[in-house]
Design a protein around this motif. Structure first.
Motif, short mmCIF file in Angstrom:
data_model
loop_
_atom_site.label_atom_id
_atom_site.label_comp_id
_atom_site.label_asym_id
_atom_site.label_seq_id
_atom_site.Cartn_x
_atom_site.Cartn_y
_atom_site.Cartn_z
N SER A 89 0.82 -1.22 0.00
CA SER A 89 0.00 0.00 0.00
C SER A 89 0.85 1.26 0.00
CB SER A 89 -0.94 0.01 1.21
OG SER A 89 -0.20 0.00 2.42
N SER A 90 2.03 1.21 0.64
CA SER A 90 2.89 2.39 0.72
C SER A 90 4.21 2.20 -0.01
CB SER A 90 3.18 2.72 2.19
OG SER A 90 3.88 1.65 2.81
N ASN A 91 4.45 0.97 -0.47
CA ASN A 91 5.69 0.63 -1.15
C ASN A 91 6.91 0.91 -0.27
OD1 ASN A 91 6.97 -0.50 -3.40
ND2 ASN A 91 7.52 1.52 -4.21
N ARG A 92 6.73 0.69 1.03
CA ARG A 92 7.82 0.91 1.97
C ARG A 92 8.22 -0.41 2.61
NH1 ARG A 92 6.21 5.48 6.16
NH2 ARG A 92 8.28 4.83 6.93
N GLU A 93 9.49 -0.50 2.97
CA GLU A 93 9.98 -1.68 3.66
C GLU A 93 9.45 -1.71 5.09
OE1 GLU A 93 11.88 -4.24 2.56
OE2 GLU A 93 11.73 -3.40 0.54
N ALA A 94 9.12 -2.88 5.55
CA ALA A 94 8.63 -3.05 6.92
C ALA A 94 9.27 -4.30 7.53
CB ALA A 94 7.11 -3.16 6.94
N LYS A 95 9.29 -4.32 8.84
CA LYS A 95 9.83 -5.49 9.56
C LYS A 95 8.82 -5.86 10.63
CE LYS A 95 14.23 -7.22 11.37
NZ LYS A 95 15.64 -6.85 11.68
N SER A 96 8.50 -7.15 10.70
CA SER A 96 7.44 -7.60 11.60
C SER A 96 7.90 -8.72 12.51
CB SER A 96 6.23 -8.10 10.80
OG SER A 96 5.49 -7.02 10.26
N LEU A 97 7.28 -8.73 13.70
CA LEU A 97 7.39 -9.86 14.60
C LEU A 97 6.02 -10.53 14.65
CD1 LEU A 97 8.72 -11.62 16.82
CD2 LEU A 97 7.97 -9.89 18.47
N TYR A 98 5.93 -11.74 14.12
CA TYR A 98 4.69 -12.52 14.17
C TYR A 98 4.70 -13.38 15.43
CZ TYR A 98 3.41 -11.39 9.31
OH TYR A 98 3.03 -10.74 8.15
N VAL A 99 3.62 -13.29 16.20
CA VAL A 99 3.48 -14.07 17.43
C VAL A 99 2.21 -14.90 17.32
CG1 VAL A 99 3.23 -13.99 19.94
CG2 VAL A 99 4.66 -12.29 18.76
N ILE A 100 2.34 -16.21 17.49
CA ILE A 100 1.19 -17.11 17.33
C ILE A 100 1.11 -18.00 18.57
CG2 ILE A 100 0.11 -18.89 15.90
CD1 ILE A 100 2.00 -17.77 13.62
N THR A 101 -0.07 -18.03 19.18
CA THR A 101 -0.30 -18.88 20.35
C THR A 101 -1.77 -19.25 20.39
OG1 THR A 101 0.06 -19.11 22.74
CG2 THR A 101 -0.75 -16.98 21.95
N GLY A 102 -2.16 -20.03 21.37
CA GLY A 102 -3.56 -20.42 21.48
C GLY A 102 -3.72 -21.74 22.20
N LYS A 103 -4.85 -22.41 21.93
CA LYS A 103 -5.15 -23.71 22.52
C LYS A 103 -5.44 -24.70 21.40
CE LYS A 103 -7.05 -22.10 26.94
NZ LYS A 103 -8.22 -22.15 27.86
N ASP A 104 -4.73 -25.80 21.41
CA ASP A 104 -4.92 -26.82 20.38
C ASP A 104 -6.40 -27.24 20.30
OD1 ASP A 104 -2.25 -26.79 19.83
OD2 ASP A 104 -1.77 -28.59 20.99
N GLY A 105 -6.90 -27.31 19.05
CA GLY A 105 -8.26 -27.76 18.83
C GLY A 105 -9.33 -26.74 19.17
N GLN A 106 -8.92 -25.53 19.57
CA GLN A 106 -9.90 -24.53 19.97
C GLN A 106 -9.70 -23.19 19.27
OE1 GLN A 106 -10.64 -24.28 24.27
NE2 GLN A 106 -9.56 -26.22 24.54
N VAL A 107 -8.57 -22.57 19.52
CA VAL A 107 -8.40 -21.20 19.04
C VAL A 107 -6.91 -20.90 18.85
CG1 VAL A 107 -8.29 -20.28 21.39
CG2 VAL A 107 -9.02 -18.78 19.51
N ALA A 108 -6.66 -20.01 17.89
CA ALA A 108 -5.30 -19.49 17.67
C ALA A 108 -5.38 -17.97 17.69
CB ALA A 108 -4.72 -19.97 16.35
N TYR A 109 -4.38 -17.36 18.30
CA TYR A 109 -4.30 -15.89 18.34
C TYR A 109 -3.05 -15.47 17.57
CZ TYR A 109 -7.70 -16.29 22.14
OH TYR A 109 -8.81 -16.60 22.89
#
Length: 243
Positions: free
Chosen positions: A195-215
């Motif tokens: 959208s802005s054609n700019r470089e970005a750096k991200s930290l992806y964090v994934i957690t949750g409960k198996d068989g129920q939900v992921a955040y």
């Protein structure tokens, strides 16, 4: 008890009337002769024996204090973390605000602005936005939730597969850690914001409960600011809890 001859200073038995050495008449009273090398009135025990009770108490307290200082010094050398107290929070803002939504809880700085816009994206397997947060310096945090029947690890692998479809995306690192009893998957990624054609750096964090939900928590930052902001990101992640 003995009698001391007043003439030649010889010690005689208590019952003697005359000195066994010079024959002089002995006095009728007796002397309590101190041990060899000690004169009458001298306290036993050398320097320590000569000291008064208050002096002895102060001496013992002083020795104990010195011993405690030496012990703490040795513990500091052997176990530096055990004697280090982080009294200075440095440039990391205090996490005084609490986010709690859809079973997910974490803390964040009070000066962050928030958006509570929620939507369901049917094109991405019912991913629900829980809100977006932004700091005054431009660090963004996007929070999403996904109900699922699979494992949290499979959610992480799905995110990884999606990132690989983005030509500009590059996964720099992957780590797994445990926070408050939860398994946390993290990925650091660089990419170009279309959208802005700019470089970005991200930290992806994934957690949750198996068989129920992921955040999914995605921190988005300018590459030049990412390293200095990473301590704040880690502090927020370390407060994550799931109800």
């Amino acid at each position: 008890m003995t009698k001391i001859c007043p003439n030649c200073k010889t010690e005689n038995i208590d019952s003697a009337d005359f000195c066994q050495n010079c024959g002089a008449e002995l006095p009728k009273f007796t002397y309590n002769v101190p041990p060899s090398g000690e004169t009458p009135g001298t306290k036993k025990g050398g320097w320590w024996g000569k000291q008064t009770t208050p002096v002895k108490i102060l001496s013992v307290v002083g020795v104990c204090c010195v011993g405690l200082i030496v012990l703490l010094f040795m513990v500091g050398l052997l176990f530096p973390d055990a004697t280090t107290f982080n009294l200075d929070t440095g440039d990391t803002p205090a996490l005084t605000q609490t986010f709690s939504e859809a079973g997910l809880t974490f803390n964040y700085p009070s000066d962050w602005s928030t958006s509570s816009v929620k939507y369901i994206d049917s094109s991405t397997s019912n991913v629900q936005s829980l809100g977006t947060f932004s700091s005054v310096n431009g660090l963004l945090l996007d929070v999403n939730k996904q109900d699922m029947t699979g494992t949290v690890e499979s959610a992480k692998e799905g995110t990884k597969a999606n990132l690989k479809t983005i030509p500009s995306a590059q996964i720099l690192s992957e780590t797994t850690k445990t926070v408050n009893g939860l398994t946390i998957y993290e990925m650091i990624v660089t990419y170009t914001d279309t959208s802005s054609n700019r470089e970005a750096k991200s930290l992806y964090v994934i957690t949750g409960k198996d068989g129920q939900v992921a955040y999914y928590l995605q921190f988005i930052d300018d590459p030049g600011d990412f390293n200095s902001d990473q301590e704040l990101m880690n502090s927020i992640v370390n407060t994550i809890k799931i109800q």
